[in-house]
Motif scaffolding. Structure first.
Motif, PDB file in Angstrom:
ATOM      1  N   ILE A  70       2.745  12.329  51.998  1.00  0.00           N
ATOM      2  CA  ILE A  70       1.512  11.621  51.664  1.00  0.00           C
ATOM      3  C   ILE A  70       0.311  12.430  52.124  1.00  0.00           C
ATOM      4  CG2 ILE A  70       0.165   9.532  52.062  1.00  0.00           C
ATOM      5  CD1 ILE A  70       2.774   7.998  52.364  1.00  0.00           C
ATOM      6  N   ALA A  71      -0.596  12.703  51.193  1.00  0.00           N
ATOM      7  CA  ALA A  71      -1.790  13.493  51.503  1.00  0.00           C
ATOM      8  C   ALA A  71      -3.004  12.618  51.763  1.00  0.00           C
ATOM      9  CB  ALA A  71      -2.094  14.456  50.353  1.00  0.00           C
ATOM     10  N   ARG A  72      -3.040  11.451  51.120  1.00  0.00           N
ATOM     11  CA  ARG A  72      -4.217  10.575  51.267  1.00  0.00           C
ATOM     12  C   ARG A  72      -3.797   9.116  51.198  1.00  0.00           C
ATOM     13  NH1 ARG A  72      -8.841   8.022  49.097  1.00  0.00           N
ATOM     14  NH2 ARG A  72     -10.798   8.882  49.960  1.00  0.00           N
ATOM     15  N   GLY A  91      -5.509  15.335  61.626  1.00  0.00           N
ATOM     16  CA  GLY A  91      -6.068  15.954  60.429  1.00  0.00           C
ATOM     17  C   GLY A  91      -5.043  16.324  59.387  1.00  0.00           C
ATOM     18  N   GLU A  92      -3.846  15.709  59.451  1.00  0.00           N
ATOM     19  CA  GLU A  92      -2.777  16.046  58.516  1.00  0.00           C
ATOM     20  C   GLU A  92      -2.856  15.234  57.228  1.00  0.00           C
ATOM     21  OE1 GLU A  92       0.934  15.693  60.566  1.00  0.00           O
ATOM     22  OE2 GLU A  92       0.273  16.962  62.236  1.00  0.00           O
ATOM     23  N   LEU A  93      -3.610  14.155  57.245  1.00  0.00           N
ATOM     24  CA  LEU A  93      -3.825  13.382  56.024  1.00  0.00           C
ATOM     25  C   LEU A  93      -5.213  12.789  56.033  1.00  0.00           C
ATOM     26  CD1 LEU A  93      -3.681  10.146  56.820  1.00  0.00           C
ATOM     27  CD2 LEU A  93      -1.235  10.491  56.628  1.00  0.00           C
ATOM     28  N   GLU A  94      -5.646  12.372  54.848  1.00  0.00           N
ATOM     29  CA  GLU A  94      -6.963  11.771  54.680  1.00  0.00           C
ATOM     30  C   GLU A  94      -6.799  10.267  54.576  1.00  0.00           C
ATOM     31  OE1 GLU A  94     -10.091  12.013  51.050  1.00  0.00           O
ATOM     32  OE2 GLU A  94      -9.589  13.949  51.980  1.00  0.00           O
ATOM     33  N   LEU A  95      -7.695   9.535  55.212  1.00  0.00           N
ATOM     34  CA  LEU A  95      -7.605   8.080  55.208  1.00  0.00           C
ATOM     35  C   LEU A  95      -8.948   7.455  54.872  1.00  0.00           C
ATOM     36  CD1 LEU A  95      -6.337   5.299  55.860  1.00  0.00           C
ATOM     37  CD2 LEU A  95      -6.922   5.721  58.266  1.00  0.00           C
ATOM     38  N   GLU A  96      -8.972   6.655  53.809  1.00  0.00           N
ATOM     39  CA  GLU A  96     -10.135   5.843  53.482  1.00  0.00           C
ATOM     40  C   GLU A  96      -9.834   4.428  53.942  1.00  0.00           C
ATOM     41  OE1 GLU A  96     -12.919   4.374  49.717  1.00  0.00           O
ATOM     42  OE2 GLU A  96     -11.181   5.656  49.357  1.00  0.00           O
ATOM     43  N   LEU A  97     -10.392   4.053  55.075  1.00  0.00           N
ATOM     44  CA  LEU A  97     -10.136   2.747  55.672  1.00  0.00           C
ATOM     45  C   LEU A  97     -11.207   1.779  55.204  1.00  0.00           C
ATOM     46  CD1 LEU A  97      -8.042   1.606  57.704  1.00  0.00           C
ATOM     47  CD2 LEU A  97      -9.743   1.992  59.498  1.00  0.00           C
ATOM     48  N   GLY A 131     -20.210   7.744  56.985  1.00  0.00           N
ATOM     49  CA  GLY A 131     -19.916   8.298  58.299  1.00  0.00           C
ATOM     50  C   GLY A 131     -18.558   7.944  58.854  1.00  0.00           C
ATOM     51  N   LEU A 132     -17.782   7.110  58.144  1.00  0.00           N
ATOM     52  CA  LEU A 132     -16.416   6.827  58.606  1.00  0.00           C
ATOM     53  C   LEU A 132     -15.565   8.091  58.468  1.00  0.00           C
ATOM     54  CD1 LEU A 132     -15.643   3.316  57.076  1.00  0.00           C
ATOM     55  CD2 LEU A 132     -15.772   3.882  59.505  1.00  0.00           C
ATOM     56  N   PRO A 133     -14.813   8.454  59.480  1.00  0.00           N
ATOM     57  CA  PRO A 133     -13.982   9.665  59.379  1.00  0.00           C
ATOM     58  C   PRO A 133     -12.876   9.503  58.335  1.00  0.00           C
ATOM     59  CG  PRO A 133     -14.270   8.988  61.674  1.00  0.00           C
ATOM     60  CD  PRO A 133     -14.740   7.857  60.828  1.00  0.00           C
ATOM     61  N   TRP A 134     -12.923  10.291  57.282  1.00  0.00           N
ATOM     62  CA  TRP A 134     -11.845  10.315  56.294  1.00  0.00           C
ATOM     63  C   TRP A 134     -10.770  11.316  56.712  1.00  0.00           C
ATOM     64  CZ3 TRP A 134     -14.161  10.190  50.634  1.00  0.00           C
ATOM     65  CH2 TRP A 134     -14.587   8.872  50.358  1.00  0.00           C
ATOM     66  N   ARG A 135     -11.220  12.417  57.302  1.00  0.00           N
ATOM     67  CA  ARG A 135     -10.260  13.422  57.782  1.00  0.00           C
ATOM     68  C   ARG A 135     -10.812  14.071  59.045  1.00  0.00           C
ATOM     69  NH1 ARG A 135      -6.043  16.495  55.924  1.00  0.00           N
ATOM     70  NH2 ARG A 135      -6.253  15.752  53.784  1.00  0.00           N
ATOM     71  N   TYR A 136      -9.933  14.184  60.049  1.00  0.00           N
ATOM     72  CA  TYR A 136     -10.287  14.882  61.283  1.00  0.00           C
ATOM     73  C   TYR A 136      -9.892  16.352  61.171  1.00  0.00           C
ATOM     74  CZ  TYR A 136     -11.391  10.522  63.703  1.00  0.00           C
ATOM     75  OH  TYR A 136     -11.976   9.336  64.088  1.00  0.00           O
TER      76      TYR A 136
END
Length: 251
Positions: A70-72, A91-97, A131-136
């Motif tokens: 899973i990438a995102r 930082g291994e995946l992107e997350l839209e919370l 400004g929510l972190p999508w990817r670290y």
């Protein structure tokens, strides 16, 4: 009109690497585990998943997550999934919370052909302001942050614009389904399943009980077959395999 596919492997055979998936389920309830396992065995990766959470107790989407497929993720809950949290913070995946109700409505809107809608949920927070972190970046810094969203005023209230969600495929689980794809969900397992199926361009349903067209009273149908492209009948063993996330007993 007969949408029944013989096996789960055949049903997911054309899902390519990098595909987007809307997946039903909430915790361990109503999760399409058989279809997810079939997809795992195919070995495809780079997947973009839209689901309330990303699996629990090493089941459901957690199987794909642990394998790095899973990438995102677009979802509303990380919860007790430590591997999900680890991959996100590393930082291994992107997350839209996003808020849970907003997720539900974005899926429904996408399935209904509504490109976007306004909601009060998230106004005055980073959900709207960005400004929510999508990817670290793996070192504690933010590599990619959410952009600001349009906010408008209606009748004295402020509302943020949210976009409907459409995905390449959808994976869902139902208690009953007929050969035309009409589905009935059981109690809490209904959760995100109808919405996920609506949002997917190709919705695939695993059903615990397959019946013939006409056996389901039209008034009992939770999701019409027009939203479902493929149906997979589970074996009795697969249908009975239901885990309990938090067992509560009286003394």
């Amino acid at each position: 009109m007969d949408k029944v596919i013989a096996t789960a492997a055949e049903a997911v055979a054309d899902i390519p690497p990098g595909a987007s998936l809307a997946v039903g389920g909430f915790g361990l309830a109503g999760v399409p585990n058989v279809l997810i396992q079939a997809l795992y065995k195919r070995g495809v990766g780079g997947l973009s998943v839209v689901s309330n959470n990303c699996g629990a107790m090493e089941s459901g989407l957690a199987v794909l997550l642990a394998a790095g497929r899973i990438a995102r993720v677009t979802g509303s809950y990380i919860g007790a999934n430590k591997e999900f949290a680890r991959q996100y913070l590393a930082g291994e995946l992107e997350l839209e919370l996003i808020p849970q109700g907003t997720l539900a409505e974005r899926l429904r809107a996408g399935g209904a052909g509504i490109p976007a809608f306004y909601t009060p949920a998230g106004v005055g927070t980073q959900v709207a302001e960005g400004g929510l972190p999508w990817r670290y970046d793996g070192e504690g810094g933010v590599a990619l942050a959410s952009p600001p969203k349009e906010v408008r005023e209606f009748e004295g209230g402020r509302y943020v614009l949210e976009r409907g969600i459409r995905t390449d495929f959808a994976l869902v689980r139902a208690a009953r389904g007929d050969r035309h794809g009409n589905l009935v969900f059981s109690k809490s397992s209904r959760n995100f399943n109808p919405l996920a199926a609506m949002a997917g361009k190709v919705a695939i349903a695993e059903v615990e009980e397959l019946v013939e067209p006409g056996d389901i009273d039209p008034d009992a149908v939770h999701l019409p077959g027009v939203f479902v492209r493929r149906v997979v009948a589970l074996t009795p063993e697969q249908a009975a395999d239901k885990r309990i996330e938090k067992r509560t007993v009286s003394s």
